[in-house]
Design a protein around this motif. Structure first.
Motif: not given
Length: 190
Positions: A180-188
Motif C-alpha cells: 500500500r505505497d509503503e516500503w518495508l524491509l523484509v531482510r538485510w
C-alpha cells in the motif's frame, strides 16, 4: 512489489583499496557463485525473477547477473560511486586532509574530483523511479554496497549518511516489499 538487491560477491583486489568504479574482477568462479546464490534465495523464499536481472555494467556485478539470467538489464546508473583520483589507490596513500574534507561533508564534498554522494544518490534514485515506481512484479538487482545503501535509505525514509554505516557483506541479499505505497524491509544482509 518486491525489490531484491544483491551486493556483488567478493572481488580480487587487495583489502584497503578504493575501487568505486574501477572495474575489478570477482575473486571466485561466477557460475559457482550463481549456484550458491540461487540456493540461498530459494532457502529464503525470495520471489522469483520474471523480468531479468538489473545490474551495474561493472564486471563484478554484470557477470553475476548474466550467470543468473541471459536477459540482464545493464544500467550505468547502478554503478558504484566514482571516486575520481582516489580510484584504484590504497586508502592509506590518500592525503589525510582530503579524506577529512570529504568526511566533514560526505553529501557534497568531492575532493577526489569524482562524484559527490549527492550526485551518486540522485542517479541511483533516478534509476529506481524509472524502473520500479509503477511495477507490480519483483525487480532483482545485482549492484554495489553504495547503491544498496542509497536505495535502502530512500525506501525506508532514513538519512542516507546513516545507511552508509550499515554492514553489508559481499553477496548479501537485501529485500524490500511495497505494501500500500509503503516500503518495508523484509531482510538485510541475508
Amino acid at each position: 512489489m518486491d525489490l531484491v538487491l544483491i551486493r556483488h560477491p567478493e572481488v580480487a583486489i587487495d583489502a584497503g583499496v578504493c575501487y568505486g568504479q574501477t572495474d575489478v574482477p570477482l575473486k571466485r568462479d561466477v557460475h559457482e557463485l550463481a549456484r550458491e546464490l540461487i540456493a540461498r534465495m530459494q532457502a529464503l523464499n525470495v520471489p522469483a525473477c520474471v523480468d531479468g536481472w538489473h545490474t551495474s555494467p561493472l564486471q563484478r556485478c554484470a557477470l553475476l547477473a548474466k550467470a543468473l539470467a541471459t536477459d540482464a538489464h545493464i544500467d550505468a546508473r547502478l554503478s558504484e560511486m566514482h571516486f575520481g583520483a582516489w580510484e584504484d589507490r590504497a586508502w592509506d596513500t590518500i592525503d589525510r586532509a582530503s579524506i577529512d574534507e570529504w568526511a566533514a561533508d560526505v553529501t557534497h564534498a568531492r575532493p577526489h574530483g569524482g562524484e559527490s554522494f549527492a550526485q551518486f544518490s540522485r542517479r541511483v534514485i533516478e534509476w529506481f523511479d524509472e524502473t520500479c515506481a509503477k511495477r507490480d512484479e519483483a525487480v532483482h538487482v545485482v549492484a554495489h554496497a553504495g547503491v544498496v545503501r542509497v536505495l535502502a535509505a530512500h525506501l525506508l525514509g532514513v538519512e542516507r549518511e546513516t545507511a552508509l554505516q550499515w554492514p553489508l557483506d559481499f553477496g548479501a541479499i537485501a529485500g524490500f516489499r511495497r505494501v500500500r505505497d509503503e516500503w518495508l524491509l523484509v531482510r538485510w544482509n541475508a
